[in-house]
Design an enzyme around this catalytic site. Sequence first.
Site, PDB file in Angstrom:
ATOM      1  N   HIS A 135      -1.949   4.495  -8.804  1.00 53.60           N
ATOM      2  CA  HIS A 135      -3.392   4.264  -7.765  1.00 53.60           C
ATOM      3  C   HIS A 135      -4.635   3.778  -8.450  1.00 53.60           C
ATOM      4  O   HIS A 135      -4.698   5.174  -9.013  1.00 53.60           O
ATOM      5  CB  HIS A 135      -3.604   5.100  -6.142  1.00 53.60           C
ATOM      6  N   ASP A 212      -0.307  13.799  -8.916  1.00 51.67           N
ATOM      7  CA  ASP A 212      -0.975  12.859  -7.701  1.00 51.67           C
ATOM      8  C   ASP A 212       0.356  12.563  -6.609  1.00 51.67           C
ATOM      9  O   ASP A 212       1.092  12.063  -6.803  1.00 51.67           O
ATOM     10  CB  ASP A 212      -1.408  11.606  -7.980  1.00 51.67           C
ATOM     11  N   GLN A 215       1.870  10.652  -2.102  1.00 54.39           N
ATOM     12  CA  GLN A 215       3.104   9.908  -1.032  1.00 54.39           C
ATOM     13  C   GLN A 215       3.982  10.806  -1.556  1.00 54.39           C
ATOM     14  O   GLN A 215       5.042   9.881  -1.114  1.00 54.39           O
ATOM     15  CB  GLN A 215       3.273   8.491  -2.283  1.00 54.39           C
ATOM     16  N   LYS A 238      -1.914  11.125   5.303  1.00 57.73           N
ATOM     17  CA  LYS A 238      -0.390  11.476   4.721  1.00 57.73           C
ATOM     18  C   LYS A 238       0.771  11.868   4.607  1.00 57.73           C
ATOM     19  O   LYS A 238       2.139  11.801   4.729  1.00 57.73           O
ATOM     20  CB  LYS A 238      -0.555  10.352   3.205  1.00 57.73           C
ATOM     21  N   CYS A 376      -3.664  -0.691  -4.234  1.00 54.66           N
ATOM     22  CA  CYS A 376      -4.606  -0.051  -5.315  1.00 54.66           C
ATOM     23  C   CYS A 376      -4.441  -0.035  -6.793  1.00 54.66           C
ATOM     24  O   CYS A 376      -4.221   0.905  -6.913  1.00 54.66           O
ATOM     25  CB  CYS A 376      -5.281   0.734  -4.546  1.00 54.66           C
TER      26      CYS A 376
HETATM   27  N1  PMP Z   1      -2.715   8.415  -4.945  1.00 54.89           N
HETATM   28  C1  PMP Z   1      -1.612   7.593  -4.141  1.00 54.89           C
HETATM   29  C2  PMP Z   1       0.222   7.305  -4.755  1.00 54.89           C
HETATM   30  C3  PMP Z   1      -2.528   6.652  -3.147  1.00 54.89           C
HETATM   31  O1  PMP Z   1      -1.676   6.605  -2.379  1.00 54.89           O
HETATM   32  C4  PMP Z   1      -3.794   6.708  -2.170  1.00 54.89           C
HETATM   33  C5  PMP Z   1      -3.439   6.493  -1.029  1.00 54.89           C
HETATM   34  N2  PMP Z   1      -3.312   5.213  -1.051  1.00 54.89           N
HETATM   35  C6  PMP Z   1      -4.217   7.859  -3.100  1.00 54.89           C
HETATM   36  C7  PMP Z   1      -4.149   8.100  -4.414  1.00 54.89           C
HETATM   37  C8  PMP Z   1      -5.588   7.718  -2.472  1.00 54.89           C
HETATM   38  O2  PMP Z   1      -5.457   8.883  -1.440  1.00 54.89           O
HETATM   39  P1  PMP Z   1      -6.589   8.870  -0.648  1.00 54.89           P
HETATM   40  O3  PMP Z   1      -7.902   7.603   0.292  1.00 54.89           O
HETATM   41  O4  PMP Z   1      -5.884   9.982   0.880  1.00 54.89           O
HETATM   42  O5  PMP Z   1      -7.677  10.168  -1.133  1.00 54.89           O
END
Ligand code: PMP
Length: 419
Positions: A135, A212, A215, A238, A376
């Site tokens: 991401h 990270d 997910q 999430k 993203c």
């Molecule tokens: N890493 C991953 C794999 C994600 O899916 C996301 C959110 N789509 C993020 C990081 C960022 O999370 P946040 O916007 O809650 O900071």
Amino acid sequence: MHDTQQTIVTDQPVFDVTEIRKQFPILHQEVNGRPLVYFDNAATTQKPLAVIQALDHYYEHDNANIHRGIHTLAERATAAFEQTRRTVKSFINAAEAEEVIFTKGTTDGINLVATAYGRKFIQAGDEVIISAMEHHSNIVPWQMLCEEKQGILKVIPVDENGELLLDQFEQLLTDRTKIVSLVYASNSLGTINPVKKVIDMAHQAGAVVLIDGAQATAHLDIDVQKLNCDFFVFSSHKIFGPTGTGILYGKRRLLEKMPPYQGGGEMIKNVSFEKTTYNDIPYKFEAGTPNIADVVAMREAINFIQQTGKPAIATHEQQLLAYATSALENIPGLKIIGRAKEKVSVVSLIIDGIFHFDIGQMLDARGIAIRTGHHCTQPLMEQYGIEGTARASFSVYNTMEEVDNLIEGLHRIIKMMKR
Ligand code: PMP
């Protein structure tokens, strides 16, 4: 199944979804004249009543600033806030509650580590390794760090199915590798990465590892001690909790060596104009008034997961994923992007001749919420030669009938667009 995933292997229902759905008030509405089908869970999950009520309860009864007050409300608010820390500690099996730091979310946690650990321990010529499926929030902070410190950012390639090329990772590791930062489960492909293997390989090379878990945390059993990761980050929103808060787990030994991320109240022991001494962990990394109410309510989200049972949640989601995948495979002109053997409940797809954005819009007209775009993960989309995908992601409250709805919707869209 993945080594840390305790999924029950069955194709029978593991719980009564109707009962689960009763706990989520938002699901009981019509959108564009049809019952809402919420398949955008990878972006954010819906919140059970217990979380919503905890927010109300906090503001109706306990609201006060924490840690510094001696009055009853301040003590109650502090106790509730710190109770969540202990709940998170057992939820991810950290060794100590002090290793659990409240952040704004995954992005904030990664930036904290890139800034506080990275700035101190990365020198010119040192290497940071990420993967091609990260991401943006696990790319850009490391790029910024490498730019500032003249470090080198390396990328583990991903194959056509969306799986990490581990042999190439091995080749990337050198004695200059200081940090490996890897996504546990990909938000755009669903791939569950072999994180334990990556952590062990990185440690052998002397690097620290950040995982990270944005997910992964709602779906997989998380045991940071078993994984032996150095840092683990995730977002409350999430995992059925409120937005605006999340967790950074870090090993005490590393957190203690790191300078603070931000300066301000709460993170200090003593301040004078000549010299400030910093507070102990975790407070050293929690400058300013935190998001108290949302942290308090996050506890109810974790309770919901634990009461429902992660293995049962994972099984239900895997059943939805298998059912959806086999139905999608039968749609001519439709291609699933991300065919890893181990996946969380995410299906990304493209359809010949139909822009992903149009798929999203036409499904929304039928009450079905999915996500479209690059999610993203622009470099990954570039690798696959696409601009984006239409992504459906399933959660504990979704049903097979909702998947049928999606499939029927896609058939109709294709028919309409081909006319
Ligand atoms: N890493 C991953 C794999 C994600 O899916 C996301 C959110 N789509 C993020 C990081 C960022 O999370 P946040 O916007 O809650 O900071």
